[in-house]
Design a protein around this motif. Structure first.
Motif, PDB file in Angstrom:
ATOM      1  N   GLU A 162       0.850  -1.192   0.000  1.00 34.55           N
ATOM      2  CA  GLU A 162       0.000   0.000   0.000  1.00 34.55           C
ATOM      3  C   GLU A 162       0.883   1.237   0.000  1.00 34.55           C
ATOM      4  OE1 GLU A 162      -1.817   0.652   4.114  1.00 34.55           O
ATOM      5  OE2 GLU A 162      -1.076  -1.401   4.265  1.00 34.55           O
ATOM      6  N   ASP A 163       0.280   2.394   0.055  1.00 33.80           N
ATOM      7  CA  ASP A 163       1.040   3.629   0.131  1.00 33.80           C
ATOM      8  C   ASP A 163       1.976   3.561   1.334  1.00 33.80           C
ATOM      9  OD1 ASP A 163       1.308   6.670  -0.561  1.00 33.80           O
ATOM     10  OD2 ASP A 163       0.950   6.570   1.616  1.00 33.80           O
ATOM     11  N   ASP A 193       0.883   5.392   4.472  1.00 37.00           N
ATOM     12  CA  ASP A 193      -0.231   4.714   5.135  1.00 37.00           C
ATOM     13  C   ASP A 193       0.271   3.513   5.932  1.00 37.00           C
ATOM     14  OD1 ASP A 193      -2.012   6.532   4.033  1.00 37.00           O
ATOM     15  OD2 ASP A 193      -2.671   5.174   2.429  1.00 37.00           O
ATOM     16  N   LYS A 216      10.988   0.795  -0.377  1.00 38.82           N
ATOM     17  CA  LYS A 216      10.188   1.947   0.045  1.00 38.82           C
ATOM     18  C   LYS A 216      10.546   2.272   1.486  1.00 38.82           C
ATOM     19  CE  LYS A 216       6.036   0.672  -2.584  1.00 38.82           C
ATOM     20  NZ  LYS A 216       4.598   0.381  -2.443  1.00 38.82           N
TER      21      LYS A 216
END
Length: 144
Positions: free
Chosen positions: A37-38, A41, A71
């Motif tokens: 997901e982001d 978030d 990420k």
């Protein structure tokens, strides 16, 4: 899922301990392989799951990494966000990323810890009676 060897883990934990020695703030590291997901978030999800929002002065900082997906995010609680310069988190991420680009994950994390620690010390200096509210270990998640 140990991505750090024993020496790197010890250096990261020592950096957290040293930073927190000068502040009432709390710094935690959260790592997992994938982030579906982001990234902000996901970091926020773990921020709350790890009780980072429960510090007395709302001055917790979480550094989150998803190693396989490459990420990462660094987020702070309401107390620290109110007082750091507007570009602080972005400039911290850039300095961390400079290390990550060369495969220096531990150095990048230690850089982020140091920068967060300086701001926490400036705005939330250690006072008598402060205690270590959260563990200093690296949290490894098994998310997707």
């Amino acid at each position: 899922m140990n991505i750090f060897n024993d020496e790197e883990q010890q250096r990261i934990q020592k950096a957290i301990e040293e930073a927190e020695r000068a502040t009432s703030g709390e710094i935690r590291i959260c790592i997992e392989k994938k982030c579906s997901e982001d990234v902000l978030d996901r970091a926020a999800k773990y921020f709350y799951q790890l009780n980072m929002d429960k510090t007395k002065l709302r001055n917790g900082v979480l550094i989150y990494l998803a190693t396989v997906d490459r990420k990462f995010a660094i987020i702070g609680d309401a107390g620290i966000n109110r007082v750091v310069p507007a570009d602080f988190w972005d400039s911290t991420k850039e300095k961390m990323l400079a290390e990550f680009k060369y495969g220096n994950l531990a150095e990048g994390i230690i850089t982020g810890i140091g920068m967060a620690g300086q701001q926490l010390k400036k705005f939330f200096p250690f006072t008598d009676g402060d205690s270590n509210e959260l563990p200093d270990d690296i949290v490894q998640m098994n998310g997707d």
